[in-house]
Design an enzyme around this catalytic site. Sequence first.
Site, mmCIF file in Angstrom:
data_model
loop_
_atom_site.group_PDB
_atom_site.id
_atom_site.type_symbol
_atom_site.label_atom_id
_atom_site.label_comp_id
_atom_site.label_asym_id
_atom_site.label_seq_id
_atom_site.Cartn_x
_atom_site.Cartn_y
_atom_site.Cartn_z
ATOM 1 N N TYR A 188 0.742 -1.284 0.146
ATOM 2 C CA TYR A 188 0.184 -0.055 0.053
ATOM 3 C C TYR A 188 0.734 1.268 -0.124
ATOM 4 C CZ TYR A 188 -3.536 3.240 1.340
ATOM 5 O OH TYR A 188 -4.508 4.268 1.457
ATOM 6 N N LYS A 208 1.252 4.185 -3.249
ATOM 7 C CA LYS A 208 0.740 5.426 -2.953
ATOM 8 C C LYS A 208 1.947 6.552 -3.375
ATOM 9 C CE LYS A 208 -3.782 4.945 -2.370
ATOM 10 N NZ LYS A 208 -4.642 5.286 -3.217
#
Length: 244
Positions: free
Chosen positions: A164, A168
């Site tokens: 994650y 990002k």
Amino acid sequence: MSTIALVTGANKGIGREIAAQLAALGMSVLLGARDPERGEKTATDLRGSGLDVHPMPLDVTEPASVERAAAQVEERFGRLDVLVNNAGISGEPALAPSATGVEQVRAVLETNVVGVLRVSNAMLPLLRRSRAARIVNISSGTASMADMGDPAHYLFHLPPRAAYPVSKAALNALTVQYAKELREEGILVNAAAPGACDTDFTRELGMTLTRTAAQGAAIAVRLATLGPDGPTGGFFSDDGPMRW
């Protein structure tokens, strides 16, 4: 004609709140949702509050789905003014990089980065027909390598993860590249960090939070409604520019 906005992953959480807040400003908002039934239910609920919202089946990982969505926007409206790339997944929770499989990382990147590229490119011809197009990519504070690597910052103390936060950070880099390409056309492209909010997304990670999805949506709405002299290629939270 009113401003036309598309929000991906808009059937719940921060995406739903972004859609609701944009519609409350008078925009016609397309609610992108991978599950058509959930998208329809969300649209019905928001229309009950007098908001101009329309469900749109859209799976950012499926090229055919994205192409159909772009064709629908073309047919119904002829242009797009605001694109909010909100759809995202977290991947396996709290697995250290050394314990994370390649396929797990690939799945997260496919949604959080490749999906944004796919949707943005499909919608770009429509955005170019707008007089003031805006693209907002929903990032995360965990994308800040400066904060994640700073022992004095609370993000430093989160468990290390390979999927994650990495996705990002890559999304932030993609945001900057789009901003460079589109700057001369007046299309502003920015990344928003909504902060950790109480949503299904964070509850699945075992987090108990008091910040609401509506509060998290505010920065995305602000970036989606920037004036012509607004910033582009930036990374912002409620408090202003964030460290990369």
